[in-house]
Design an enzyme around this catalytic site. Sequence first.
Site, short mmCIF file in Angstrom:
data_model
loop_
_atom_site.label_atom_id
_atom_site.label_comp_id
_atom_site.label_asym_id
_atom_site.label_seq_id
_atom_site.Cartn_x
_atom_site.Cartn_y
_atom_site.Cartn_z
N CYS A 161 0.80 -1.22 0.00
CA CYS A 161 0.00 0.00 0.00
C CYS A 161 0.84 1.27 0.00
O CYS A 161 0.29 2.37 0.03
CB CYS A 161 -0.96 -0.02 1.19
N HIS A 299 -2.51 8.18 5.81
CA HIS A 299 -2.77 6.83 5.30
C HIS A 299 -4.14 6.40 5.80
O HIS A 299 -4.92 5.87 5.03
CB HIS A 299 -1.66 5.87 5.77
N GLU A 310 -0.38 6.04 13.46
CA GLU A 310 -0.13 7.20 12.60
C GLU A 310 -0.36 8.49 13.38
O GLU A 310 0.39 9.46 13.25
CB GLU A 310 -1.02 7.17 11.34
N LYS A 331 -9.96 7.75 2.52
CA LYS A 331 -10.32 6.33 2.33
C LYS A 331 -11.77 6.04 2.75
O LYS A 331 -12.32 5.01 2.40
CB LYS A 331 -9.34 5.43 3.09
N HIS A 336 -9.76 1.89 0.24
CA HIS A 336 -8.31 1.70 0.21
C HIS A 336 -7.92 1.05 -1.13
O HIS A 336 -8.19 -0.14 -1.34
CB HIS A 336 -7.87 0.83 1.39
N PHE A 395 1.87 -3.29 4.16
CA PHE A 395 2.19 -4.57 4.78
C PHE A 395 3.67 -4.90 4.51
O PHE A 395 4.22 -4.57 3.47
CB PHE A 395 1.32 -5.68 4.19
#
Length: 407
Positions: A161, A299, A310, A331, A336, A395
């Site tokens: 991502c 994010h 975050e 998002k 996403h 990830f």
Amino acid sequence: MRRVVVTGLGMINSLGHDKENSFEAIIEGKCGIERISLFDPSDQTVKIAAEVKNFDPKTFMDPKEVKKADRFIQLGIKAAQEAMEDAGIDENVEREKFGISSASGIGGLANIERNAVICHERGPRRISPFFIPSALVNMLGGFVSIEHDLKGPNLSSVTACAAGTHAITEAAKTIILGGADRMLVVGAEAAICPIGIGGFAAMKALSTRNEDPKKASRPFDADRNGFVMGEGSGALVLEEYESAKKRGAKIYAELIGFGESGDANHITTPAPEGEGAYRAMKAAFDMAGRPKIDYVNAHGTSTKYNDMYETMALKKLFGGKENCPPVSSTKGQVAHCLGAAGAIEAVISIMAMQKGIIPPTINYETPDPDCDLDYVPNVARETKLDIVMSNSFGFGGTNGVVIFKKV
């Protein structure tokens, strides 16, 4: 050091087939998440996603080429066409100094799934001859470079991502080092298929709010229960500043900082307290000269640890909650988009700066004590924006951050 500027933008996602319609819908707080229609999700625990609706690649591609290209490539071609047209690139621009930096997290996953079934049920001789060239991640760059005759470096980022953001960074490095004068960045993803949804659902990463899809993605909200998968593409034309100025290009922004880091912690969970995210943000912030940041496109996945860590990393970077600029996650609206997310969100961040309006974080209804920043809840905010930051984390513990300044 050579300066890098943005001269073209393109975007397609669940809210629009171009950047203007998409951004307008985002500012209006619309949501593109609905029940999945690309396949029958009846046997899935997750039945919702943010699909690109009414998408017909034959309206902008040769029908023969459509058969050879996976959906993620088709989406990328669409966004790239808009960015190239927006940048005003003509035949006089030297193609050997014009490269491409593409990104996708998974590539042609639906194609892989489809041909695996064919191989199992009907034998390997029935596999499509277009299977491999349409499924490989780097074929996004291959298709787009052929269409636009881009003969400079052809790079591809496959960093989950964070891929879209890393593609921007790689393009900038190439220009800074003199490997090209211009780079087209394209991030694209189309992984809404049975094995894609089933795979992320199996690891409990996705929201199961199937009965209320518009409320499913809830970044930073206490009632969030996972992210929603989206699809789409974002594209940016990056140019060396002097060459862009020489040809009279419209300049949207300058890329003044970028940072990368690895968590080295866990395959899916971010490092505690956002330690890896912090180091990526700090690297970008330091490179930019530690300027006043007016907005952060987070994010913000709508998952517990990402949102909390975050938030902690942002507070550490800016010296406390009271010093943090407004933060929002888009998002909740376009979901996403995995490897495309960084490119799409960079386009959104630059458009927010250009238009002087911060996108909202929709579905923010119940404050979480662990997420206590100004998330621009539910309603867009008009304000002057000169410098914006965009975060992407993936990830495997891979992080990317970019900072843009109005020129």
